[in-house]
Design an enzyme around this catalytic site. Structure first.
Site, PDB file in Angstrom:
ATOM      1  CG  HIS A 119    -112.975  31.275 -66.568  1.00  0.00           C
ATOM      2  ND1 HIS A 119    -113.437  31.737 -67.770  1.00  0.00           N
ATOM      3  CD2 HIS A 119    -112.580  29.993 -66.789  1.00  0.00           C
ATOM      4  CE1 HIS A 119    -113.320  30.782 -68.680  1.00  0.00           C
ATOM      5  NE2 HIS A 119    -112.804  29.713 -68.112  1.00  0.00           N
TER       6      HIS A 119
ATOM      7  CG  HIS B 126    -116.838  27.401 -68.079  1.00  0.00           C
ATOM      8  ND1 HIS B 126    -116.849  27.032 -69.403  1.00  0.00           N
ATOM      9  CD2 HIS B 126    -115.553  27.733 -67.790  1.00  0.00           C
ATOM     10  CE1 HIS B 126    -115.611  27.118 -69.908  1.00  0.00           C
ATOM     11  NE2 HIS B 126    -114.806  27.547 -68.949  1.00  0.00           N
TER      12      HIS B 126
ATOM     13  CD  GLU C 177    -112.540  27.783 -71.595  1.00  0.00           C
ATOM     14  OE1 GLU C 177    -112.743  28.957 -71.239  1.00  0.00           O
ATOM     15  OE2 GLU C 177    -112.560  26.825 -70.792  1.00  0.00           O
TER      16      GLU C 177
ATOM     17  CB  SER D 189    -115.228  34.962 -66.985  1.00  0.00           C
ATOM     18  OG  SER D 189    -114.046  34.560 -67.658  1.00  0.00           O
TER      19      SER D 189
HETATM   20  N1  TIH Z   1    -109.250  35.250 -68.993  1.00  0.00           N
HETATM   21  C1  TIH Z   1    -110.402  34.765 -68.260  1.00  0.00           C
HETATM   22  C2  TIH Z   1    -110.879  35.817 -67.280  1.00  0.00           C
HETATM   23  O1  TIH Z   1    -110.208  36.815 -67.066  1.00  0.00           O
HETATM   24  O2  TIH Z   1    -111.946  35.649 -66.701  1.00  0.00           O
HETATM   25  C3  TIH Z   1    -110.084  33.473 -67.534  1.00  0.00           C
HETATM   26  C4  TIH Z   1    -109.696  32.363 -68.472  1.00  0.00           C
HETATM   27  C5  TIH Z   1    -110.348  31.920 -69.562  1.00  0.00           C
HETATM   28  C6  TIH Z   1    -109.718  30.865 -70.211  1.00  0.00           C
HETATM   29  C7  TIH Z   1    -108.631  30.514 -69.671  1.00  0.00           C
HETATM   30  S1  TIH Z   1    -108.381  31.496 -68.315  1.00  0.00           S
HETATM   31 FE   FE2 Z   2    -112.666  27.753 -68.994  1.00  0.00          FE
END
Ligand code: TIH
Ligand code: FE2
Length: 292
Positions: A162, A167, A208, A227
């Site tokens: 992630h 990011h 996000e 992600s």
């Molecule tokens: N849910 C995202 C992922 O599976 O890559 C990770 C996160 C994003 C935001 C908070 S946790």
């Molecule tokens: Fe994040």
């Protein structure tokens, strides 16, 4: 106090200098002793790191590298279909490895010439003021562990996939990097916890989990969508609302599930005008009015 706090497993420093990460019983790695040992060893690297020191090298196992390679492969195709062009171009410029997990120091070395950003290691939850505040100075806090191999398509817990694929690729874009910097400026500038929480809610629903219109198609630019090769297939079917600061600040979210309420910008210019300008100029009074 803040929703994000729940999804970082607590990290306890032991008397003998070792570190224990407390995974919840519902975590896919809870009953896997090998994974738990990995989490403890990786968290220990970040504990005791101080800004300016090189990021400690994390030695990953073959299985961990395979999770990275699998997720990278799945996401590459989906990014072409679902990610904004600005992200796809930035990812191409950054050129992350596809077959192994990069060290955060290597990611920093790729990123710095593009936008000046560098990574800092985090064992778990970083206090909001610190996490967001250092964005203004071009620092991004990142975990170093990777999600459990049994659930590669989604994790509620931010992991290196992630932080770096979501990011990192975004931070390779000058326009997005500027948005991260002004979010940091806002976090440094506001005084009350309520105002800081408002700034972080706007971050949640934009950098996000933001989506935007591009050539009459809904595309994702939020790192949390970008992600997860599970969630990225679902965002177009969610409750899509117009970009609105007061509405984002007042909307609750549950970090454990795919986000069912998303806010769409009309374009990247629109995002910069509404959210970038807000972060660049906000203060406690302005936020009080938006919260009223
Ligand atoms: N849910 C995202 C992922 O599976 O890559 C990770 C996160 C994003 C935001 C908070 S946790
Ligand atoms: Fe994040």
């Amino acid at each position: 106090m803040f929703e994000e706090a729940q999804y970082f497993a607590p990290v306890a420093a032991n008397e003998d200098g070792s570190v224990t990460v407390q995974l919840a019983a519902s975590h896919p790695g809870f009953a896997d002793p090998v994974y738990r040992a990995r989490r403890n060893a990786i968290a220990a690297l970040a504990v005791g790191h101080t800004k300016g020191d090189p990021i400690p090298h994390a030695e990953y196992t073959d299985e961990e590298h395979e999770v990275w390679a699998l997720v990278t492969r799945e996401l590459a195709a989906k990014h072409h279909k679902y990610a904004v062009t600005e992200f796809v171009n930035a990812a191409e410029e950054l050129g992350l490895p596809t077959d192994h997990i990069p060290q955060l120091e290597e990611v920093s070395d790729l990123l710095t010439p593009l936008t000046g950003f560098r990574y800092l290691p985090a064992a778990g939850l970083v206090p909001l003021r610190e996490f967001y505040g250092v964005l203004a100075d071009g620092y991004f806090h990142s975990t170093q562990y990777i999600r459990h191999h049994s659930v590669p398509f989604y994790t509620p817990e931010p992991d290196i996939i992630h932080e770096v694929i979501g990011h990192g690729n975004t931070l390779a874009s000058r326009r997005f990097a500027d948005l991260y910097r002004v979010a940091g400026r806002a976090a440094q500038h506001v005084e009350t916890e309520e105002a800081l929480e408002f700034v972080s809610k706007i971050f949640w629903f934009t950098l996000e989990f933001g989506v935007m219109n591009e050539n009459n198609e809904l595309k994702a630019y939020g790192a949390g969508i970008l992600s997860s090769y599970g969630e990225i297939e679902e965002f177009r079917g969610m409750d899509i609302r117009p970009l609105d600061l007061a509405a984002m600040g007042a909307t609750e979210y549950d970090i454990t599930k795919y986000q069912d309420v998303l806010f769409a910008a009309a374009s990247l210019n629109h995002l910069e005008d509404v959210v970038g300008s807000f972060w660049a100029t906000c203060d406690d009074d302005m936020i009080d009015k938006l919260r009223a």
